[in-house]
Motif scaffolding. Structure first.
Motif, PDB file in Angstrom:
ATOM      1  N   PRO A   1      45.204  43.532  51.817  1.00  0.00           N
ATOM      2  CA  PRO A   1      45.192  44.263  50.539  1.00  0.00           C
ATOM      3  C   PRO A   1      45.101  45.767  50.770  1.00  0.00           C
ATOM      4  CG  PRO A   1      43.590  42.470  50.519  1.00  0.00           C
ATOM      5  CD  PRO A   1      44.097  42.598  51.919  1.00  0.00           C
ATOM      6  N   THR A   2      45.592  46.520  49.806  1.00  0.00           N
ATOM      7  CA  THR A   2      45.455  47.975  49.856  1.00  0.00           C
ATOM      8  C   THR A   2      44.046  48.348  49.415  1.00  0.00           C
ATOM      9  OG1 THR A   2      46.081  48.327  47.559  1.00  0.00           O
ATOM     10  CG2 THR A   2      47.888  48.214  49.179  1.00  0.00           C
ATOM     11  N   ASN A   3      43.750  49.613  49.445  1.00  0.00           N
ATOM     12  CA  ASN A   3      42.460  50.109  48.948  1.00  0.00           C
ATOM     13  C   ASN A   3      42.541  50.482  47.478  1.00  0.00           C
ATOM     14  OD1 ASN A   3      41.109  49.844  51.423  1.00  0.00           O
ATOM     15  ND2 ASN A   3      41.910  51.799  52.136  1.00  0.00           N
ATOM     16  N   LEU A   4      43.682  50.242  46.855  1.00  0.00           N
ATOM     17  CA  LEU A   4      43.847  50.587  45.446  1.00  0.00           C
ATOM     18  C   LEU A   4      42.991  49.695  44.564  1.00  0.00           C
ATOM     19  CD1 LEU A   4      47.728  51.018  45.327  1.00  0.00           C
ATOM     20  CD2 LEU A   4      46.017  52.835  45.155  1.00  0.00           C
ATOM     21  N   GLU A   5      42.462  50.272  43.517  1.00  0.00           N
ATOM     22  CA  GLU A   5      41.680  49.540  42.518  1.00  0.00           C
ATOM     23  C   GLU A   5      42.563  49.276  41.304  1.00  0.00           C
ATOM     24  OE1 GLU A   5      38.450  48.606  42.892  1.00  0.00           O
ATOM     25  OE2 GLU A   5      38.347  49.486  44.904  1.00  0.00           O
ATOM     26  N   TRP A   6      42.133  48.359  40.452  1.00  0.00           N
ATOM     27  CA  TRP A   6      42.879  48.046  39.243  1.00  0.00           C
ATOM     28  C   TRP A   6      43.098  49.298  38.389  1.00  0.00           C
ATOM     29  CZ3 TRP A   6      46.247  45.236  37.045  1.00  0.00           C
ATOM     30  CH2 TRP A   6      46.348  45.150  35.658  1.00  0.00           C
ATOM     31  N   GLU A   7      42.089  50.147  38.339  1.00  0.00           N
ATOM     32  CA  GLU A   7      42.196  51.375  37.555  1.00  0.00           C
ATOM     33  C   GLU A   7      43.314  52.273  38.072  1.00  0.00           C
ATOM     34  OE1 GLU A   7      39.259  50.145  38.792  1.00  0.00           O
ATOM     35  OE2 GLU A   7      38.617  49.341  36.861  1.00  0.00           O
TER      36      GLU A   7
ATOM     37  N   VAL B   1      49.601  42.477  42.232  1.00  0.00           N
ATOM     38  CA  VAL B   1      48.192  42.401  41.866  1.00  0.00           C
ATOM     39  C   VAL B   1      47.856  40.944  41.559  1.00  0.00           C
ATOM     40  CG1 VAL B   1      46.421  43.154  40.231  1.00  0.00           C
ATOM     41  CG2 VAL B   1      48.281  44.718  40.873  1.00  0.00           C
ATOM     42  N   THR B   2      46.763  40.476  42.128  1.00  0.00           N
ATOM     43  CA  THR B   2      46.330  39.108  41.895  1.00  0.00           C
ATOM     44  C   THR B   2      44.807  39.072  41.885  1.00  0.00           C
ATOM     45  OG1 THR B   2      46.623  36.812  42.615  1.00  0.00           O
ATOM     46  CG2 THR B   2      46.312  38.448  44.353  1.00  0.00           C
ATOM     47  N   GLU B   3      44.262  37.951  41.458  1.00  0.00           N
ATOM     48  CA  GLU B   3      42.810  37.767  41.503  1.00  0.00           C
ATOM     49  C   GLU B   3      42.475  36.871  42.683  1.00  0.00           C
ATOM     50  OE1 GLU B   3      41.207  36.352  37.823  1.00  0.00           O
ATOM     51  OE2 GLU B   3      41.388  38.306  36.884  1.00  0.00           O
ATOM     52  N   GLU B   4      41.439  37.262  43.407  1.00  0.00           N
ATOM     53  CA  GLU B   4      40.973  36.476  44.544  1.00  0.00           C
ATOM     54  C   GLU B   4      39.462  36.389  44.490  1.00  0.00           C
ATOM     55  OE1 GLU B   4      42.494  38.229  48.141  1.00  0.00           O
ATOM     56  OE2 GLU B   4      44.549  37.661  47.667  1.00  0.00           O
ATOM     57  N   GLY B   5      38.940  35.325  45.059  1.00  0.00           N
ATOM     58  CA  GLY B   5      37.494  35.149  45.095  1.00  0.00           C
ATOM     59  C   GLY B   5      37.099  33.915  44.323  1.00  0.00           C
ATOM     60  N   GLY B   6      35.902  33.483  44.532  1.00  0.00           N
ATOM     61  CA  GLY B   6      35.420  32.251  43.922  1.00  0.00           C
ATOM     62  C   GLY B   6      34.832  32.440  42.546  1.00  0.00           C
ATOM     63  N   ILE B   7      33.528  32.515  42.471  1.00  0.00           N
ATOM     64  CA  ILE B   7      32.825  32.554  41.199  1.00  0.00           C
ATOM     65  C   ILE B   7      33.110  33.834  40.426  1.00  0.00           C
ATOM     66  CG2 ILE B   7      30.521  32.602  40.160  1.00  0.00           C
ATOM     67  CD1 ILE B   7      29.639  30.743  42.457  1.00  0.00           C
ATOM     68  N   ALA B   8      33.204  34.943  41.127  1.00  0.00           N
ATOM     69  CA  ALA B   8      33.459  36.233  40.471  1.00  0.00           C
ATOM     70  C   ALA B   8      34.741  36.838  41.044  1.00  0.00           C
ATOM     71  CB  ALA B   8      32.286  37.177  40.679  1.00  0.00           C
ATOM     72  N   PRO B   9      35.892  36.353  40.591  1.00  0.00           N
ATOM     73  CA  PRO B   9      37.144  36.842  41.170  1.00  0.00           C
ATOM     74  C   PRO B   9      37.337  38.339  40.939  1.00  0.00           C
ATOM     75  CG  PRO B   9      37.579  35.387  39.307  1.00  0.00           C
ATOM     76  CD  PRO B   9      36.109  35.392  39.527  1.00  0.00           C
ATOM     77  N   GLN B  10      37.981  38.962  41.895  1.00  0.00           N
ATOM     78  CA  GLN B  10      38.273  40.392  41.843  1.00  0.00           C
ATOM     79  C   GLN B  10      39.784  40.592  41.888  1.00  0.00           C
ATOM     80  OE1 GLN B  10      35.851  42.959  41.932  1.00  0.00           O
ATOM     81  NE2 GLN B  10      34.359  41.319  41.628  1.00  0.00           N
ATOM     82  N   ARG B  11      40.265  41.610  41.186  1.00  0.00           N
ATOM     83  CA  ARG B  11      41.679  41.954  41.301  1.00  0.00           C
ATOM     84  C   ARG B  11      41.896  42.609  42.660  1.00  0.00           C
ATOM     85  NH1 ARG B  11      41.952  43.638  35.332  1.00  0.00           N
ATOM     86  NH2 ARG B  11      43.131  41.926  34.430  1.00  0.00           N
ATOM     87  N   VAL B  12      42.955  42.163  43.326  1.00  0.00           N
ATOM     88  CA  VAL B  12      43.308  42.661  44.648  1.00  0.00           C
ATOM     89  C   VAL B  12      44.744  43.158  44.579  1.00  0.00           C
ATOM     90  CG1 VAL B  12      43.523  42.048  47.082  1.00  0.00           C
ATOM     91  CG2 VAL B  12      41.753  40.976  45.689  1.00  0.00           C
ATOM     92  N   VAL B  13      45.009  44.286  45.233  1.00  0.00           N
ATOM     93  CA  VAL B  13      46.323  44.919  45.178  1.00  0.00           C
ATOM     94  C   VAL B  13      46.954  44.893  46.572  1.00  0.00           C
ATOM     95  CG1 VAL B  13      47.591  47.015  44.600  1.00  0.00           C
ATOM     96  CG2 VAL B  13      45.495  46.439  43.337  1.00  0.00           C
TER      97      VAL B  13
END
Length: 140
Positions: free
Chosen positions: A3-9, A34-46
């Motif tokens: 993933p890049t270091n870019l945030e959703w913002e 852009v996609t969501e990754e992670g279990g209980i608290a997914p995070q947007r990943v770029v």
């Protein structure tokens, strides 16, 4: 790819490429997935989306799911034939599922089953004590 270091913002300042449900974004000549990754608290990943992959997606030659797999795993998703062969190899090493999952038997020829079923039955009996009451050997 990583993933890049870019945030959703950051990404929301780019141009959304319509038709991909906020998964594909463009900043000049650069594309991002852009996609969501992670279990209980997914995070947007770029992820960076190479132009050649965007062309395959945009032309319809590859689906968003296939592109996502390629980006995350650096290879295309396995074909049905590759998945089938992988299942065959796994079941050949662990044939007990031939006892309780009859559809697995369709992966093998009659000759292969003649070798695998006795092993499967033996393994099943060793782990469960006896074969299932409703089991009918495919060799009969």
């Amino acid at each position: 790819m990583k993933p890049t270091n870019l945030e959703w913002e950051d990404v929301t300042k780019f141009e959304e490429v319509k038709g991909y449900g906020q998964h594909i974004w463009r900043d000049g000549n650069h594309f991002y997935y852009v996609t969501e990754e992670g279990g209980i608290a997914p995070q947007r990943v770029v992820y960076e989306l190479p132009n050649e992959l965007f062309v395959l997606l945009d032309s319809g030659e590859r689906s968003l799911l296939e592109i996502s797999w390629k980006i995350k795993h650096n290879c295309w998703p396995p074909t049905e034939e590759e998945r089938r062969e992988s299942r065959r190899k796994f079941i050949s090493k662990h044939p007990a599922s031939l006892i309780d999952v009859p559809k697995n038997r369709k992966l093998f020829s009659k000759e292969e089953l003649e070798e695998l079923i006795p092993i499967a039955e033996k393994q099943w009996i060793e782990s469960e004590g006896k074969l299932p009451d409703d089991y009918v050997s495919p060799l009969k």
